[in-house]
Structure formats: C-alpha cells, structure tokens
Design an enzyme around this catalytic site. Structure first.
Site, mmCIF file in Angstrom:
data_model
loop_
_atom_site.group_PDB
_atom_site.id
_atom_site.type_symbol
_atom_site.label_atom_id
_atom_site.label_comp_id
_atom_site.label_asym_id
_atom_site.label_seq_id
_atom_site.Cartn_x
_atom_site.Cartn_y
_atom_site.Cartn_z
ATOM 1 N N ILE A 1 0.865 -1.174 0.000
ATOM 2 C CA ILE A 1 0.000 0.000 0.000
ATOM 3 C C ILE A 1 0.905 1.228 0.000
ATOM 4 O O ILE A 1 1.723 1.396 0.901
ATOM 5 C CB ILE A 1 -0.906 0.046 1.260
ATOM 6 C CG1 ILE A 1 -1.702 -1.257 1.395
ATOM 7 C CG2 ILE A 1 -1.825 1.261 1.217
ATOM 8 C CD1 ILE A 1 -2.707 -1.499 0.302
ATOM 9 N N HIS A 2 0.785 2.064 -1.022
ATOM 10 C CA HIS A 2 1.679 3.220 -1.057
ATOM 11 C C HIS A 2 1.014 4.510 -1.517
ATOM 12 O O HIS A 2 1.591 5.593 -1.370
ATOM 13 C CB HIS A 2 2.882 2.931 -1.960
ATOM 14 C CG HIS A 2 2.577 3.038 -3.424
ATOM 15 N ND1 HIS A 2 2.650 4.232 -4.101
ATOM 16 C CD2 HIS A 2 2.185 2.114 -4.329
ATOM 17 C CE1 HIS A 2 2.326 4.031 -5.366
ATOM 18 N NE2 HIS A 2 2.026 2.760 -5.532
ATOM 19 N N ARG A 3 -0.184 4.419 -2.084
ATOM 20 C CA ARG A 3 -0.798 5.633 -2.622
ATOM 21 C C ARG A 3 -1.190 6.590 -1.506
ATOM 22 O O ARG A 3 -1.676 6.185 -0.453
ATOM 23 C CB ARG A 3 -2.002 5.288 -3.503
ATOM 24 C CG ARG A 3 -1.581 4.597 -4.774
ATOM 25 C CD ARG A 3 -2.701 4.450 -5.770
ATOM 26 N NE ARG A 3 -2.169 3.846 -7.002
ATOM 27 C CZ ARG A 3 -1.666 4.525 -8.005
ATOM 28 N NH1 ARG A 3 -1.637 5.849 -7.971
ATOM 29 N NH2 ARG A 3 -1.181 3.908 -9.072
ATOM 30 N N ASP B 1 -2.314 -1.466 -4.125
ATOM 31 C CA ASP B 1 -2.831 -0.279 -4.810
ATOM 32 C C ASP B 1 -1.782 0.257 -5.784
ATOM 33 O O ASP B 1 -1.917 1.332 -6.334
ATOM 34 C CB ASP B 1 -3.257 0.804 -3.815
ATOM 35 C CG ASP B 1 -2.106 1.372 -2.987
ATOM 36 O OD1 ASP B 1 -0.943 0.957 -3.192
ATOM 37 O OD2 ASP B 1 -2.357 2.231 -2.119
#
Length: 249
Positions: free
Chosen positions: A76-78, A159
C-alpha cells in the site's frame, strides 16, 4: 502528449495499439515516418524484459525463511491510502480480518511513513497488526527482493500500478485496491480484480483467487521478454534504410 510529437511509437500491448487508434493515429503507415504520420509498432513491455531477466537473480528475503506456508503479498503506497487515516484504518482492519478468516499469512513491506501514521494516529490498530500471528510487517524491499516474494506468494493485494503487472509476469493473481486500473488487460484475463476499498469485494476477490488461481490463463499479452531488443533493432533498421524515413525526429 508525447504520442503526437513522436515519429516512432512502440506500444507494449494490443490495448495500447487500440488506444492509439482511438487517438486518431493510422496503423500500417509506410515510411517516411514523421510526427504527422508516425510508425507504430507492437513491441511488448520493457518491464517484462526486466522481470524476466532478473527473476533468476532475485534475492531471497529473510522473511521467506520464517513464512513457509502460502502467503499474500500486500503493498500500500498511494497517498489517498497512506495519508488518509480512515482509509489506512480500514485497510489495516480488513487485512486482520482476512488473515484470521482465511488463515493465510500476509507479508506487508510497509513504508516508514505508513508506520509513522499507524503509530501516531491509530496505535491500537498498529498493535493488532503487530500481534497477529499471520501478519508480517517488514521494511521496504528491493526490486530483487520483491521478485523473490512475488515468486513465492499465493496472490497480491495492492494499490500499486507497477506491481499489478509484475504479479502478472510472475503468474500471480492480483486484488487491486483502486477504483480502476490502467492495465485493463490483467482484468480481462481474469488475473486481476478491481475492488477499491470495498470490504465485500475484497473478501470475494481473495476467496475467488484462493479457489480459482490455478485456472487463470496468463497469456503473453506483454510480449516475449525481448521488447528492448525489438525497439533498438527497429530504430536501427529504420535509420539504416534511409535518412529520409524519419523526419522531425
């Protein structure tokens, strides 16, 4: 866009070719090529070149010595997920529920910014993640390490845009935590399911892939792993044919 100021266009997939047609480009144009009548070629994806080349050089992450069973790889990085506390809490709680319900290990390379957000804003959720026997929060990994994790995982939950393709390259199904994907081919092949943060859709996607992952057909939609060679050779051949074949280049 860059498409309209280029004399040569190299498309990674057939979908990309169709998109160029929708932009008004003519296919099968003959030389001389220029920005008004560019040459369009289906080359394959250079990301696949990379993955194919480095797959055998992948560096095994130490977590693989601990987690020997089936596991899901999560990234998850957004910003809308890592910097939005409600979204981050929703994702974390859902991972806990999935791990407990499916009895599946989750390996989650987690960004320092995300760890900080968990500690400062929802420490109780961070403790639940830390104390869950199925969830393994690890530091961010290198490209070679992510390939090793992809090679060993059962599925990917992400994501990320790039990881969706890399999962496909490694023949792993992908749960896409976004409301759309630029890589529609993955969804069309049945190897990716777009769920956004809808808990019901995510649970359904995970369950579906647990049951049907072996039936997915990973067609060679991204080429044969020699896209860079094709592009270089094509450029060389065009320039060698005649200096008049490329104008305004």
């Amino acid at each position: 866009t860059c498409d309209h100021v280029s004399s040569l266009l190299f498309a990674p997939t057939q979908t990309a070719i169709h998109n160029l047609q929708k932009e008004g480009f003519e296919l099968n144009v003959t030389p001389p090529f220029n920005i008004h009548c560019p040459g369009i070629f289906m080359s394959g994806d250079i990301m696949y070149d990379n993955a194919k080349y480095f797959k055998n050089k992948a560096k095994k992450h130490k977590i693989l010595n601990v987690v020997n069973d089936d596991f899901a790889l999560v990234t998850i990085h957004r910003e809308q997920n890592t910097d939005n506390i409600n979204n981050l809490k929703q994702i974390a709680n859902l991972l806990i529920e999935l791990a407990n319900e499916q009895k599946i290990n989750i390996i989650f390379p987690i960004h320092p910014r995300t760890v900080k957000a968990l500690y400062l804003n929802i420490p109780e959720v961070k403790r639940l993640l830390d104390n869950n026997m199925y969830i393994h929060l690890i530091e961010p990994v290198s490209y070679l390490e992510i390939l090793a994790l992809l090679n060993e995982c059962k599925m990917v939950i992400t994501d990320s845009g790039g990881l969706q393709k890399e999962a496909y390259f490694m023949h792993k199904p992908c749960v896409i935590l976004r409301n759309e994907t630029e890589w529609v081919e993955i969804v069309e092949q049945g190897a990716g399911l777009v769920t956004n943060l809808d808990a019901t859709k995510i649970r359904g996607a995970v369950q579906y892939f647990i049951q049907h992952a072996s039936k997915i057909n990973y067609a060679p939609i991204y080429g044969d792993g020699h896209a860079a060679e094709f592009i270089c050779k094509k450029i060389k051949d065009i320039f060698n044919q005649s200096s008049e074949h490329v104008k305004y280049f």
